[in-house]
Design a protein around this motif. Structure first.
Motif, PDB file in Angstrom:
ATOM      1  N   MET A 262      38.539 -43.840 -33.229  1.00  0.00           N
ATOM      2  CA  MET A 262      38.249 -45.270 -33.029  1.00  0.00           C
ATOM      3  C   MET A 262      36.643 -45.059 -32.836  1.00  0.00           C
ATOM      4  O   MET A 262      36.063 -46.188 -33.115  1.00  0.00           O
ATOM      5  N   LEU A 263      36.235 -44.244 -32.221  1.00  0.00           N
ATOM      6  CA  LEU A 263      34.563 -44.266 -31.902  1.00  0.00           C
ATOM      7  C   LEU A 263      33.635 -44.393 -33.141  1.00  0.00           C
ATOM      8  O   LEU A 263      32.693 -44.307 -33.190  1.00  0.00           O
ATOM      9  N   GLN A 264      34.394 -44.195 -34.278  1.00  0.00           N
ATOM     10  CA  GLN A 264      34.017 -44.128 -35.557  1.00  0.00           C
ATOM     11  C   GLN A 264      33.964 -45.205 -36.206  1.00  0.00           C
ATOM     12  O   GLN A 264      33.542 -45.654 -37.529  1.00  0.00           O
ATOM     13  N   ALA A 265      34.491 -46.388 -35.746  1.00  0.00           N
ATOM     14  CA  ALA A 265      34.684 -47.563 -36.428  1.00  0.00           C
ATOM     15  C   ALA A 265      33.381 -48.208 -36.823  1.00  0.00           C
ATOM     16  O   ALA A 265      32.518 -47.917 -36.189  1.00  0.00           O
ATOM     17  N   ARG A 266      33.475 -49.062 -37.911  1.00  0.00           N
ATOM     18  CA  ARG A 266      32.176 -49.779 -38.528  1.00  0.00           C
ATOM     19  C   ARG A 266      31.719 -50.824 -37.479  1.00  0.00           C
ATOM     20  O   ARG A 266      32.618 -51.610 -37.022  1.00  0.00           O
ATOM     21  N   GLY A 267      30.488 -50.747 -37.103  1.00  0.00           N
ATOM     22  CA  GLY A 267      29.961 -51.789 -36.235  1.00  0.00           C
ATOM     23  C   GLY A 267      30.068 -51.563 -35.064  1.00  0.00           C
ATOM     24  O   GLY A 267      29.801 -52.264 -34.154  1.00  0.00           O
ATOM     25  N   ARG A 268      30.779 -50.370 -34.768  1.00  0.00           N
ATOM     26  CA  ARG A 268      30.810 -49.945 -33.092  1.00  0.00           C
ATOM     27  C   ARG A 268      29.516 -49.826 -32.579  1.00  0.00           C
ATOM     28  O   ARG A 268      28.622 -49.024 -32.886  1.00  0.00           O
ATOM     29  N   GLY A 269      29.465 -50.415 -31.253  1.00  0.00           N
ATOM     30  CA  GLY A 269      27.964 -50.235 -30.675  1.00  0.00           C
ATOM     31  C   GLY A 269      28.264 -49.645 -29.434  1.00  0.00           C
ATOM     32  O   GLY A 269      29.066 -48.686 -29.360  1.00  0.00           O
ATOM     33  N   LEU A 270      27.939 -49.756 -28.234  1.00  0.00           N
ATOM     34  CA  LEU A 270      27.876 -49.293 -26.979  1.00  0.00           C
ATOM     35  C   LEU A 270      29.161 -49.476 -26.541  1.00  0.00           C
ATOM     36  O   LEU A 270      29.847 -50.355 -26.812  1.00  0.00           O
ATOM     37  N   THR A 271      29.965 -48.324 -25.879  1.00  0.00           N
ATOM     38  CA  THR A 271      31.365 -48.403 -25.697  1.00  0.00           C
ATOM     39  C   THR A 271      31.439 -47.834 -24.468  1.00  0.00           C
ATOM     40  O   THR A 271      30.934 -46.939 -23.816  1.00  0.00           O
ATOM     41  N   ILE A 272      32.294 -48.521 -23.392  1.00  0.00           N
ATOM     42  CA  ILE A 272      32.736 -48.136 -22.401  1.00  0.00           C
ATOM     43  C   ILE A 272      34.270 -47.573 -22.407  1.00  0.00           C
ATOM     44  O   ILE A 272      35.094 -48.435 -22.776  1.00  0.00           O
ATOM     45  N   VAL A 273      34.688 -46.451 -21.810  1.00  0.00           N
ATOM     46  CA  VAL A 273      35.871 -46.047 -21.673  1.00  0.00           C
ATOM     47  C   VAL A 273      36.390 -45.879 -20.230  1.00  0.00           C
ATOM     48  O   VAL A 273      35.377 -45.080 -19.562  1.00  0.00           O
ATOM     49  N   PHE A 274      37.416 -46.501 -19.797  1.00  0.00           N
ATOM     50  CA  PHE A 274      37.951 -46.582 -18.277  1.00  0.00           C
ATOM     51  C   PHE A 274      38.926 -45.437 -18.455  1.00  0.00           C
ATOM     52  O   PHE A 274      39.918 -45.463 -19.035  1.00  0.00           O
ATOM     53  N   ALA A 275      38.870 -44.729 -17.186  1.00  0.00           N
ATOM     54  CA  ALA A 275      39.765 -43.706 -16.952  1.00  0.00           C
ATOM     55  C   ALA A 275      40.387 -43.900 -15.534  1.00  0.00           C
ATOM     56  O   ALA A 275      39.663 -44.573 -14.614  1.00  0.00           O
ATOM     57  N   ARG A 276      41.411 -43.790 -14.994  1.00  0.00           N
ATOM     58  CA  ARG A 276      41.910 -43.980 -13.869  1.00  0.00           C
ATOM     59  C   ARG A 276      41.463 -42.872 -12.670  1.00  0.00           C
ATOM     60  O   ARG A 276      41.408 -43.395 -11.603  1.00  0.00           O
ATOM     61  N   THR A 277      41.216 -41.791 -13.237  1.00  0.00           N
ATOM     62  CA  THR A 277      40.811 -40.941 -12.056  1.00  0.00           C
ATOM     63  C   THR A 277      39.276 -39.973 -12.583  1.00  0.00           C
ATOM     64  O   THR A 277      38.746 -40.225 -13.689  1.00  0.00           O
ATOM     65  N   LYS A 278      38.786 -39.696 -11.401  1.00  0.00           N
ATOM     66  CA  LYS A 278      37.359 -38.893 -11.529  1.00  0.00           C
ATOM     67  C   LYS A 278      37.288 -37.788 -12.361  1.00  0.00           C
ATOM     68  O   LYS A 278      36.790 -37.768 -13.325  1.00  0.00           O
ATOM     69  N   ARG A 279      38.588 -37.012 -12.265  1.00  0.00           N
ATOM     70  CA  ARG A 279      38.716 -35.882 -13.204  1.00  0.00           C
ATOM     71  C   ARG A 279      39.135 -36.223 -14.489  1.00  0.00           C
ATOM     72  O   ARG A 279      38.342 -35.523 -15.273  1.00  0.00           O
ATOM     73  N   THR A 280      39.745 -37.195 -14.813  1.00  0.00           N
ATOM     74  CA  THR A 280      39.947 -37.582 -16.297  1.00  0.00           C
ATOM     75  C   THR A 280      38.555 -38.250 -16.894  1.00  0.00           C
ATOM     76  O   THR A 280      38.335 -37.777 -18.052  1.00  0.00           O
ATOM     77  N   ALA A 281      37.977 -38.869 -16.262  1.00  0.00           N
ATOM     78  CA  ALA A 281      36.586 -39.502 -16.685  1.00  0.00           C
ATOM     79  C   ALA A 281      35.656 -38.170 -16.951  1.00  0.00           C
ATOM     80  O   ALA A 281      35.019 -38.380 -17.905  1.00  0.00           O
ATOM     81  N   ALA A 282      35.456 -37.267 -16.170  1.00  0.00           N
ATOM     82  CA  ALA A 282      34.708 -36.162 -16.292  1.00  0.00           C
ATOM     83  C   ALA A 282      35.187 -35.294 -17.784  1.00  0.00           C
ATOM     84  O   ALA A 282      34.393 -34.910 -18.378  1.00  0.00           O
ATOM     85  N   LYS A 283      36.430 -35.164 -17.817  1.00  0.00           N
ATOM     86  CA  LYS A 283      37.193 -34.291 -18.797  1.00  0.00           C
ATOM     87  C   LYS A 283      37.012 -35.065 -20.267  1.00  0.00           C
ATOM     88  O   LYS A 283      36.516 -34.565 -20.990  1.00  0.00           O
ATOM     89  N   VAL A 284      37.192 -36.434 -20.157  1.00  0.00           N
ATOM     90  CA  VAL A 284      36.985 -36.884 -21.506  1.00  0.00           C
ATOM     91  C   VAL A 284      35.558 -37.302 -21.822  1.00  0.00           C
ATOM     92  O   VAL A 284      35.217 -36.728 -23.051  1.00  0.00           O
ATOM     93  N   ALA A 285      34.724 -37.156 -20.994  1.00  0.00           N
ATOM     94  CA  ALA A 285      33.175 -37.309 -21.479  1.00  0.00           C
ATOM     95  C   ALA A 285      32.863 -35.992 -21.928  1.00  0.00           C
ATOM     96  O   ALA A 285      32.139 -35.707 -22.953  1.00  0.00           O
ATOM     97  N   ASP A 286      33.266 -35.039 -21.244  1.00  0.00           N
ATOM     98  CA  ASP A 286      32.954 -33.424 -21.730  1.00  0.00           C
ATOM     99  C   ASP A 286      33.589 -33.202 -23.204  1.00  0.00           C
ATOM    100  O   ASP A 286      32.975 -32.741 -23.772  1.00  0.00           O
TER     101      ASP A 286
END
Length: 470
Positions: A262-286
């Motif tokens: 999805m992050l390779q969609a045409r015209g995509r600019g800055l994107t915020i991904v919301f996670a429910r937990t701190k651990r998930t946020a860190a894992k997804v970013a990595d």
């Protein structure tokens, strides 16, 4: 004094007026023009005449519709800065004339920045008072003289108790995102702050929603407030019309691959991904970084310096994907966010509105994508019904599903790794980390007070303490 609530709900058909058409100091009008801001948004056009005349206001508008200048311009218009006529005649020159209370540090930084922009042609001193940073620089700034204080309740209460913050001469008080302060348990602190200000103050309260507790506080602390409800005539839904809503029933093991495509969609600019937990946020970013994306994370396990580093890198375009938890992301205001992704189903409709409201801001268009796990379907059904989205049964979706290409304008043949030729952003490491003299770096939840006294700013919602990533 008898206090009542006067309500004037209205919608704006068109905003043809400019800031210069209102009774606003010419220095403020010029400072806004310098920043390319000349015409007010609906909430601003409706608020200015009432606020400039000194009436208390309850402003209700969807997230991302421009509330900050709605209260910021009247507030600055009333402030007398050093060197201006009348400053020496103030009862206490150098003591705060205006107070802005916000629920989170990130929102404090954003609001203070907007106020600084609007007052750039004057000598107004705006001081930020919030947790996660050392006390000493904030105390020193207050002692040197201040005109406007912007901050979070916890640190403000600390400064008030230590007699570093004197609110006895405040003439204007703003409560921003009041419903968020209610959710975070801040209303008692807010009432303490209000009690420390003069009864004759001008009070403005802004909130996306109006729960009973917020209305009750308004009745108690405001004098015949005008209730301004701003919306466009063709936008009567609870979500912003400019935001395209896409909802998929996704499998947990396929989410990162689906997200990467999805992050390779045409015209995509800055994107915020919301996670429910701190651990998930860190894992997804990595995982996104490992796949070649310029990503950063913002969550409660990071010190304030690292959080501000990620936010600056995001604003400057060095990273274009910010993975965040709800508590850490409240108050992120970046106008050119094109996509918001709910990596996990939000807790409720209010969380959904606040998350998706990070895109489609200031009249821009945006896309909100939500992943719903199978066991989150009952929760999603309630959110869909409450907001009238008309998507009670999200389509079962995988990274290989052909409909994602047309739904989100993704090129054919895209895989879950960003090609080397497209890895052009500098990345998180290109943004320096400031030494903020941080307090409570990580024994509490990066709170508003030192580690020995955990803050309510970082009190995690239920999903932060349990759920995905535990």
């Amino acid at each position: 004094m008898t206090r009542s609530l006067r309500s004037t709900a209205a919608s704006v058909q068109a905003v043809d007026a400019s800031f210069a058409d209102f009774d606003v100091r010419p220095e403020i009008v010029q400072a806004l023009a310098d920043a390319g801001i000349t015409q007010p948004f609906p909430i601003q056009a409706m608020t200015l005449p009432v606020a400039l005349s000194g009436h208390d206001i309850i402003g209700q508008a969807k997230t991302g519709t421009g509330k900050t200048l709605g209260f910021g311009v009247p507030l600055l218009n009333r402030v007398v800065a050093p060197g201006e006529d009348g400053y020496d005649r103030l009862p206490a020159p150098g003591k705060p004339q205006a107070l802005v209370v916000v629920p989170t540090r990130e929102l404090a930084v954003q609001v203070a920045g907007d106020l600084a922009t609007a007052s750039s042609r004057r000598t107004v001193r705006v001081v930020q008072v919030y947790g996660g940073r050392a006390y000493e620089p904030q105390i020193e700034a207050l002692q040197q003289g201040v005109d406007v204080v912007v901050g979070t309740p916890g640190r403000m209460i600390d400064m008030l108790k230590q007699r570093h913050l004197d609110l006895s001469h405040v003439r204007t008080v703003v409560l921003d995102e009041a419903d968020e302060m209610l959710d975070l348990g801040f209303l008692p602190d807010v009432e303490t702050l209000l009690a420390a200000t003069p009864a004759s103050r001008h009070t403005m309260l802004f909130s996306a929603t109006m729960p009973g507790a917020v209305v009750a506080m308004a009745r108690r602390y405001m004098t015949q407030p005008t209730h301004i409800r701003a919306s466009a005539p063709d936008d009567d839904g609870q979500t912003v019309k400019n935001i395209k809503q896409v909802v998929y029933r996704a499998h947990a093991l396929d989410k990162v691959e689906l997200l990467a495509r999805m992050l390779q969609a045409r015209g995509r600019g800055l994107t915020i991904v919301f996670a429910r937990t701190k651990r998930t946020a860190a894992k997804v970013a990595d995982e996104l970084v490992e796949r070649g994306f310029a990503a950063g994370a913002i969550h409660g396990d990071l010190g304030q310096g690292a959080r501000e580093q990620a936010l600056r890198a995001f604003r400057h375009g060095k990273v274009d994907v910010l993975v965040a938890t709800d508590v850490a992301a409240r108050g992120i205001d970046v106008e050119d966010v094109t996509h918001v992704v709910n990596y996990q189903c939000p807790e409720d409709e209010k969380t959904y509105l606040h998350r998706t409201g990070r895109t489609g801001r200031a009249g821009n268009k945006g896309t909100a994508v939500t992943f719903v796990d199978w066991d989150d379907m009952p929760r999603w059904t309630l959110i869909d019904k409450a907001l009238g989205l008309g998507i009670p049964e999200p389509v079962e979706t995988y990274s290989s599903s052909p409909h994602i290409l047309t739904d989100l304008d993704i090129p054919e043949g895209v895989k879950g790794r960003l090609p080397k030729s497209q890895q052009t952003r500098a990345g998180l490491a290109a943004e320096a980390i400031e030494d903020l003299g941080e307090t409570g770096k990580r024994t509490s939840r990066s709170g508003d007070r030192p580690a020995a006294r955990p803050a309510r700013e970082e009190r995690a919602p239920e999903g932060e303490r349990s759920g995905d990533g535990r």
